[in-house]
Structures are given as C-alpha cells and as structure tokens.
Design a protein around this motif. Structure first.
Motif, PDB file in Angstrom:
ATOM      1  N   ALA A 125       0.849  -1.236   0.184  1.00  0.00           N
ATOM      2  CA  ALA A 125      -0.104   0.039  -0.059  1.00  0.00           C
ATOM      3  C   ALA A 125       0.719   1.118   0.094  1.00  0.00           C
ATOM      4  O   ALA A 125       1.785   1.269   0.579  1.00  0.00           O
ATOM      5  CB  ALA A 125      -0.894  -0.002   1.117  1.00  0.00           C
ATOM      6  N   GLY A 126       0.208   2.210  -0.812  1.00  0.00           N
ATOM      7  CA  GLY A 126       1.032   3.590  -0.747  1.00  0.00           C
ATOM      8  C   GLY A 126       0.942   4.120  -2.292  1.00  0.00           C
ATOM      9  O   GLY A 126       0.181   3.805  -3.131  1.00  0.00           O
ATOM     10  N   ASP A 127       1.576   5.401  -2.330  1.00  0.00           N
ATOM     11  CA  ASP A 127       1.537   6.189  -3.405  1.00  0.00           C
ATOM     12  C   ASP A 127       2.848   5.721  -4.479  1.00  0.00           C
ATOM     13  O   ASP A 127       4.005   5.560  -4.069  1.00  0.00           O
ATOM     14  CB  ASP A 127       1.620   7.442  -3.345  1.00  0.00           C
ATOM     15  CG  ASP A 127       0.262   7.897  -2.425  1.00  0.00           C
ATOM     16  OD1 ASP A 127      -0.795   7.738  -2.552  1.00  0.00           O
ATOM     17  OD2 ASP A 127       0.590   8.989  -1.558  1.00  0.00           O
ATOM     18  N   TYR A 128       2.359   5.498  -5.765  1.00  0.00           N
ATOM     19  CA  TYR A 128       3.265   5.330  -6.797  1.00  0.00           C
ATOM     20  C   TYR A 128       3.121   6.261  -7.751  1.00  0.00           C
ATOM     21  O   TYR A 128       2.164   6.812  -8.245  1.00  0.00           O
ATOM     22  CB  TYR A 128       3.100   3.824  -7.343  1.00  0.00           C
ATOM     23  CG  TYR A 128       3.119   2.782  -6.439  1.00  0.00           C
ATOM     24  CD1 TYR A 128       4.537   2.045  -6.213  1.00  0.00           C
ATOM     25  CD2 TYR A 128       2.128   2.379  -5.489  1.00  0.00           C
ATOM     26  CE1 TYR A 128       4.483   1.101  -5.457  1.00  0.00           C
ATOM     27  CE2 TYR A 128       2.262   1.312  -4.622  1.00  0.00           C
ATOM     28  CZ  TYR A 128       3.734   0.775  -4.549  1.00  0.00           C
ATOM     29  OH  TYR A 128       3.559  -0.077  -3.527  1.00  0.00           O
ATOM     30  N   ASN A 129       4.512   6.748  -8.509  1.00  0.00           N
ATOM     31  CA  ASN A 129       4.258   7.737  -9.423  1.00  0.00           C
ATOM     32  C   ASN A 129       5.259   7.519 -10.391  1.00  0.00           C
ATOM     33  O   ASN A 129       6.357   6.987 -10.098  1.00  0.00           O
ATOM     34  CB  ASN A 129       4.562   9.054  -8.563  1.00  0.00           C
ATOM     35  CG  ASN A 129       4.326  10.418  -9.496  1.00  0.00           C
ATOM     36  OD1 ASN A 129       3.610  10.382 -10.612  1.00  0.00           O
ATOM     37  ND2 ASN A 129       4.943  11.405  -9.117  1.00  0.00           N
ATOM     38  N   ARG A 130       5.234   8.225 -11.642  1.00  0.00           N
ATOM     39  CA  ARG A 130       6.215   8.181 -12.564  1.00  0.00           C
ATOM     40  C   ARG A 130       5.832   9.364 -13.690  1.00  0.00           C
ATOM     41  O   ARG A 130       4.662   9.515 -14.193  1.00  0.00           O
ATOM     42  CB  ARG A 130       5.863   6.985 -13.655  1.00  0.00           C
ATOM     43  CG  ARG A 130       6.791   6.838 -14.649  1.00  0.00           C
ATOM     44  CD  ARG A 130       8.004   6.118 -14.321  1.00  0.00           C
ATOM     45  NE  ARG A 130       9.068   6.246 -15.554  1.00  0.00           N
ATOM     46  CZ  ARG A 130       9.592   5.120 -16.094  1.00  0.00           C
ATOM     47  NH1 ARG A 130       9.129   3.692 -15.893  1.00  0.00           N
ATOM     48  NH2 ARG A 130      10.313   5.152 -17.226  1.00  0.00           N
ATOM     49  N   THR A 131       6.726  10.376 -13.902  1.00  0.00           N
ATOM     50  CA  THR A 131       6.392  11.472 -14.697  1.00  0.00           C
ATOM     51  C   THR A 131       7.531  11.211 -15.750  1.00  0.00           C
ATOM     52  O   THR A 131       8.850  11.107 -15.323  1.00  0.00           O
ATOM     53  CB  THR A 131       6.831  12.810 -13.905  1.00  0.00           C
ATOM     54  OG1 THR A 131       5.557  12.653 -12.883  1.00  0.00           O
ATOM     55  CG2 THR A 131       6.600  13.720 -14.796  1.00  0.00           C
ATOM     56  N   LEU A 132       6.993  11.391 -17.015  1.00  0.00           N
ATOM     57  CA  LEU A 132       7.856  11.256 -18.025  1.00  0.00           C
ATOM     58  C   LEU A 132       7.980  12.622 -18.913  1.00  0.00           C
ATOM     59  O   LEU A 132       7.094  13.224 -19.238  1.00  0.00           O
ATOM     60  CB  LEU A 132       7.702  10.281 -19.132  1.00  0.00           C
ATOM     61  CG  LEU A 132       7.480   8.834 -18.615  1.00  0.00           C
ATOM     62  CD1 LEU A 132       7.027   7.889 -19.602  1.00  0.00           C
ATOM     63  CD2 LEU A 132       9.101   8.327 -17.955  1.00  0.00           C
ATOM     64  N   ASN A 133       9.336  13.369 -19.041  1.00  0.00           N
ATOM     65  CA  ASN A 133       9.207  14.531 -19.821  1.00  0.00           C
ATOM     66  C   ASN A 133      10.081  14.355 -20.920  1.00  0.00           C
ATOM     67  O   ASN A 133      10.910  13.785 -21.033  1.00  0.00           O
ATOM     68  CB  ASN A 133       9.905  15.664 -19.057  1.00  0.00           C
ATOM     69  CG  ASN A 133       9.204  16.270 -17.717  1.00  0.00           C
ATOM     70  OD1 ASN A 133       7.799  16.307 -17.792  1.00  0.00           O
ATOM     71  ND2 ASN A 133       9.815  16.294 -16.616  1.00  0.00           N
ATOM     72  N   THR A 134       9.697  14.908 -22.061  1.00  0.00           N
ATOM     73  CA  THR A 134      10.256  14.815 -23.403  1.00  0.00           C
ATOM     74  C   THR A 134      10.942  16.017 -23.950  1.00  0.00           C
ATOM     75  O   THR A 134      10.990  17.058 -23.197  1.00  0.00           O
ATOM     76  CB  THR A 134       9.220  14.492 -24.626  1.00  0.00           C
ATOM     77  OG1 THR A 134       8.321  15.731 -24.936  1.00  0.00           O
ATOM     78  CG2 THR A 134       8.361  13.447 -24.277  1.00  0.00           C
ATOM     79  N   THR A 135      11.941  15.979 -24.809  1.00  0.00           N
ATOM     80  CA  THR A 135      12.734  17.110 -25.148  1.00  0.00           C
ATOM     81  C   THR A 135      11.906  18.162 -25.859  1.00  0.00           C
ATOM     82  O   THR A 135      12.312  19.528 -25.762  1.00  0.00           O
ATOM     83  CB  THR A 135      13.695  16.582 -26.202  1.00  0.00           C
ATOM     84  OG1 THR A 135      12.864  16.363 -27.348  1.00  0.00           O
ATOM     85  CG2 THR A 135      14.829  15.791 -25.665  1.00  0.00           C
ATOM     86  N   GLU A 136      10.298  18.024 -26.190  1.00  0.00           N
ATOM     87  CA  GLU A 136       9.475  18.987 -26.385  1.00  0.00           C
ATOM     88  C   GLU A 136       9.133  19.734 -25.505  1.00  0.00           C
ATOM     89  O   GLU A 136       7.805  20.217 -25.728  1.00  0.00           O
ATOM     90  CB  GLU A 136       8.594  18.412 -27.759  1.00  0.00           C
ATOM     91  CG  GLU A 136       9.394  18.002 -28.786  1.00  0.00           C
ATOM     92  CD  GLU A 136      10.047  16.861 -29.012  1.00  0.00           C
ATOM     93  OE1 GLU A 136       9.378  15.891 -28.368  1.00  0.00           O
ATOM     94  OE2 GLU A 136      11.137  16.575 -29.956  1.00  0.00           O
ATOM     95  N   ASN A 137       9.085  19.128 -24.194  1.00  0.00           N
ATOM     96  CA  ASN A 137       8.233  19.743 -23.202  1.00  0.00           C
ATOM     97  C   ASN A 137       7.017  19.097 -22.949  1.00  0.00           C
ATOM     98  O   ASN A 137       5.961  19.501 -22.256  1.00  0.00           O
ATOM     99  CB  ASN A 137       8.192  21.242 -22.904  1.00  0.00           C
ATOM    100  CG  ASN A 137       9.599  21.850 -22.738  1.00  0.00           C
ATOM    101  OD1 ASN A 137      10.460  21.318 -21.821  1.00  0.00           O
ATOM    102  ND2 ASN A 137       9.963  23.045 -23.322  1.00  0.00           N
ATOM    103  N   ASP A 138       6.827  17.982 -23.525  1.00  0.00           N
ATOM    104  CA  ASP A 138       5.530  17.201 -23.299  1.00  0.00           C
ATOM    105  C   ASP A 138       5.613  16.448 -21.980  1.00  0.00           C
ATOM    106  O   ASP A 138       6.882  16.048 -21.512  1.00  0.00           O
ATOM    107  CB  ASP A 138       5.479  16.066 -24.353  1.00  0.00           C
ATOM    108  CG  ASP A 138       5.297  16.737 -25.888  1.00  0.00           C
ATOM    109  OD1 ASP A 138       4.896  17.791 -25.998  1.00  0.00           O
ATOM    110  OD2 ASP A 138       5.575  16.053 -26.796  1.00  0.00           O
TER     111      ASP A 138
END
Length: 142
Positions: free
Chosen positions: A24-37
C-alpha cells in the motif's frame, strides 16, 4: 484448550502482520520529453484493498493537448504479484473509465539479504494490462 487456541491465534496474527510487504502507498512516474511534453502516472494503493489511478498527459501537438484519465477498483496481492479488478457497476462512471480488470503488476524491491550498495527503487512493474500504454510500465513508490 481455549488458552492454547487463543495463544496460537495470537501468534498467527503477529506472523501475518509481520510479513506484510508494504504494498500500500503512493506510486508515481513522470516522463518529460525534449519538446516539454509531460506524461504523468499516479497510482494509490489503499490499505483497505482499493486503488485509484490518474493519468495526465500534456502533449504540445496532441489532439486534445491535455488528457486526464482515471481508474479505480480493488487490488489483491499474492506473493509479489498484485492483481487489479474493477466492478463495472461500482467503479465506472463519466470520470473513471479505465478498465484495470486484467491488469497485473509485480512488486519489486531490494531484497533484505542484499547487502550491496546498489540502489533499487521500490516499484510496481506492470506485466499485463488491456490498457496498451500500461503494459511494461513501471511506477515508483513515493
């Protein structure tokens, strides 16, 4: 006899709670591209066996440029495999549209016997899902 049975029951309950893996808990994944997507995945596994998922994307040339998708339901764990399920009557509405029914994720953490200096982030690695972009996705515990 009652004392013996009570003692065994208490010992069993301590053993059960002592072996909790802390899924149990919080999971996260953030992906940033070179075009700032931006692609952002957030998953919360609650102690009561429920989960909430939020996917956010902001893609400059996307149609539409910003997307929010949500999912919720129940999760169960057996060994290191977490199985997700969603009830069509309770868990789906205008906001919660993602179907996690066939989704499975493996809980990955550093083995307590591993005394090396290598860093292994605790994560959920999705191994099955009918949501195409969730297959082989890793989300890391916060």
């Amino acid at each position: 006899m009652k004392l013996l049975l009570t003692t065994l029951l208490i010992l069993f309950s301590f053993t059960t709670f002592g072996q909790s893996k802390g899924f149990a808990g919080d999971y996260n994944r953030t992906l940033n591209t070179t075009e700032n997507d931006i692609l952002d995945y957030k998953l919360t596994l609650n102690q009561d066996g429920t989960f909430v998922f939020h996917y956010y994307s902001k893609i400059k040339n996307g149609i539409p440029p910003e997307v929010n998708k949500y999912g919720k339901g129940k999760w169960t764990a057996k060994d290191n495999l977490i199985t997700f399920s969603s009830n069509k009557q309770e868990d789906f509405d205008e906001k919660y549209t993602l179907d996690f029914n066939t989704s499975k994720a493996r809980f990955v953490t550093k083995n307590p016997r591993d005394k090396s200096d290598r860093i292994i982030k605790t994560k959920l690695a999705f191994v099955e899902s009918e949501i195409p972009w969730m297959q082989r996705m890793d989300v890391f515990k916060i």
